[in-house]
Design a protein around this motif. Structure first.
Motif, PDB file in Angstrom:
ATOM      1  N   ALA A 228       0.846  -1.078  -0.024  1.00  0.00           N
ATOM      2  CA  ALA A 228       0.178  -0.001   0.169  1.00  0.00           C
ATOM      3  C   ALA A 228       0.962   1.281   0.013  1.00  0.00           C
ATOM      4  O   ALA A 228       0.211   2.310   0.262  1.00  0.00           O
ATOM      5  N   ARG A 243      -4.227   5.991   5.749  1.00  0.00           N
ATOM      6  CA  ARG A 243      -4.942   5.338   4.640  1.00  0.00           C
ATOM      7  C   ARG A 243      -4.503   3.996   4.322  1.00  0.00           C
ATOM      8  O   ARG A 243      -5.159   3.018   3.952  1.00  0.00           O
ATOM      9  N   ASP A 247      -6.493   0.497   4.700  1.00  0.00           N
ATOM     10  CA  ASP A 247      -6.427  -0.440   3.283  1.00  0.00           C
ATOM     11  C   ASP A 247      -6.017  -1.792   3.515  1.00  0.00           C
ATOM     12  O   ASP A 247      -6.641  -2.891   3.182  1.00  0.00           O
ATOM     13  N   ASP A 250      -8.348  -3.376   5.463  1.00  0.00           N
ATOM     14  CA  ASP A 250      -9.786  -3.721   4.583  1.00  0.00           C
ATOM     15  C   ASP A 250      -9.597  -4.891   3.712  1.00  0.00           C
ATOM     16  O   ASP A 250     -10.623  -5.722   3.521  1.00  0.00           O
ATOM     17  N   GLN A 322      -1.024  -3.271  -3.894  1.00  0.00           N
ATOM     18  CA  GLN A 322      -2.152  -2.883  -4.073  1.00  0.00           C
ATOM     19  C   GLN A 322      -2.725  -2.806  -5.494  1.00  0.00           C
ATOM     20  O   GLN A 322      -3.660  -3.354  -5.854  1.00  0.00           O
TER      21      GLN A 322
END
Length: 457
Positions: A228, A243, A247, A250, A322
């Protein structure tokens, strides 16, 4: 002494009597150099102890004699718990004693550097440390194992790399290619969905939770964080609820809430061992692991989870960012590595000669000899090119993974931050929202590292 070292040293003060009282002693008969490692013949890391005593010492002494020098090398063995060894070395260095050449876990380098116990190689040995021929054979990323804040403190020994292992037979059942290389996290999830539709019990296994311990961090969370575009520690700050961190959490949510992974494995005391067995049995299709899994766990003659058909059934792929270019340093693919280093004692009475010994121990000839015919990844590309030819998986790691790998921050508080990260993944797997788990992680990290000023979010 930094707190983490000081507390342990108090508990082991009696070990101080075991120190040499100095290093690189000079006598009328010549010079004596000392080497120490947490290794002992017939016990812990016996191979390293035997190699040092039977190969390194006689050959280095002979090479010095050929130069007209009378040099004696003494190996100081140890065979204790790693934390006991760490404390003993720290106590020696604090007392300006200890061996001339010292084995350290790479994750200790920054902590020792911050405490002033070790110094950059060039500062101890002089400019010859920077002009050593071996640097050209060690990928820049691998040099990071022995580096801290941009300076080289130690020479890397062996290392490893993380990849995605997958079962080709299960992939065929799901209509997926034999030679699979996902280029994004979404492609991993898409493969998992296809495997689920094909009836595979556990399409994806990404270690999570505290029961998996550091395996959660190294096999799952940190490679994903690198994918990421972030690292757990960078530019003097720890990653908080950024963030990138959200991620990562998630991705865990999508794997485990979507039925692509088995959340029960993440909660069991021996969950990682069970994941090994289930992969070998053909129940898990995709597993994020290190090359240790290939060469020791599912090796056809191994005792853990042998796969007689490993070479034909098991595939391996780079861990994708990612999305293309989103990884750390703008990379398309990422990995994490670990390993040990050797450093110079800054209190050595003969630092240049100690450097000769250290660099000799990391020469191509010495590195090959330490392998003793085994196929293992070393820090040197020239050695890997000659010894890994018969094992395409390990050569893949050497050629494709090591140049893009990253390392854990070698700081005292890292293990506690790692646990906080494991707890965040456990929360998400158990159904906690990503935002709530990330916020709890942020609070925990702030409490560990001295407040929000030291956390980037």
């Amino acid at each position: 002494m930094r707190p983490a070292l000081a507390v342990a040293a108090v508990a082991l003060l009696t070990l101080g009597a075991c120190g040499t009282g100095g290093s690189g002693d000079s006598t009328d008969e010549g010079v004596t150099l000392t080497v120490t490692a947490n290794a002992i013949s017939g016990g812990k890391n016996a191979e390293t102890a035997d190699w040092t005593a039977k190969w390194v010492i006689p050959r280095f002494e002979a090479a010095q004699k050929a130069k007209g020098r009378d040099v004696r090398v003494v190996f100081q063995p140890s065979g204790v718990d790693d934390e006991q060894y760490k404390t003993k070395v720290a106590l020696d260095l604090k007392s300006r004693a200890g061996a001339d050449v010292i084995d350290l876990d790479g994750i200790w380098v920054g902590e020792f550097a911050q405490a002033g116990y070790v110094k950059p190689l060039a500062e101890v040995a002089g400019p010859e440390a920077d002009s050593w021929e071996g640097w050209s054979q060690i990928p820049q990323a691998v040099q990071g194992l022995g580096a801290f804040e941009g300076k080289r403190y130690g020479l890397p020994q062996g290392t490893d790399g993380r990849v995605l292992f997958y079962n080709r037979a299960l992939f065929r059942k799901a209509g997926l290619p034999d030679h699979w290389q996902p280029r994004s996290w979404q492609e991993i999830l898409d493969a998992g969905a296809a495997l689920k539709r094909a009836g595979v019990p556990v399409p994806i296994q990404i270690d999570a939770g505290t029961a998996m311990g550091e395996a959660t961090t190294m096999q799952g969370a940190l490679p994903l964080l690198a994918g990421a575009g972030a690292q757990i520690y960078a530019d003097g700050k720890w990653t908080g609820a950024s963030r990138a961190l959200r991620d990562v959490l998630d991705f865990y949510r999508q794997v485990y809430s979507g039925g692509l992974g088995d959340p029960r494995l993440q909660q069991e005391a021996r969950g990682r061992d069970k994941s090994f067995a289930q992969f070998a049995e053909g129940r898990i299709a995709i597993l994020a692991e290190g090359d240790y899994f290939w060469r020791s766990v599912i090796e056809p003659e191994a005792e853990v989870a042998p796969m007689k058909d490993r070479d034909s059934v098991v595939g391996y792929a780079l861990i994708p960012a990612q999305r293309p270019g989103a990884g750390v340093r703008g990379q398309d693919f990422v990995s994490m590595s670990g390993g040990a280093v050797r450093v110079l004692n800054p209190n050595s009475k003969n630092p240049k000669l100690a450097w000769e010994l250290l660099s000799f121990m990391h020469s191509a000839e010495a590195t090959r000899s330490q392998l003793a015919g085994a196929a293992r990844i070393t820090a040197r590309k020239d050695v890997n090119d000659t010894v890994l030819g018969a094992d395409p998986m390990l050569k893949f790691v050497s050629d494709e993974v090591l140049p893009l790998t990253a390392y854990r921050p070698p700081l005292a508080v890292y293990p506690q931050v790692s646990v906080a990260l494991q707890e965040a993944t456990a929360a998400v797997v158990a159904g906690t929202s990503v935002d709530e788990a990330a916020a709890a992680y942020q609070r925990k990290v702030e409490s560990l590292v001295g407040g929000p000023a030291h956390v980037a979010s």
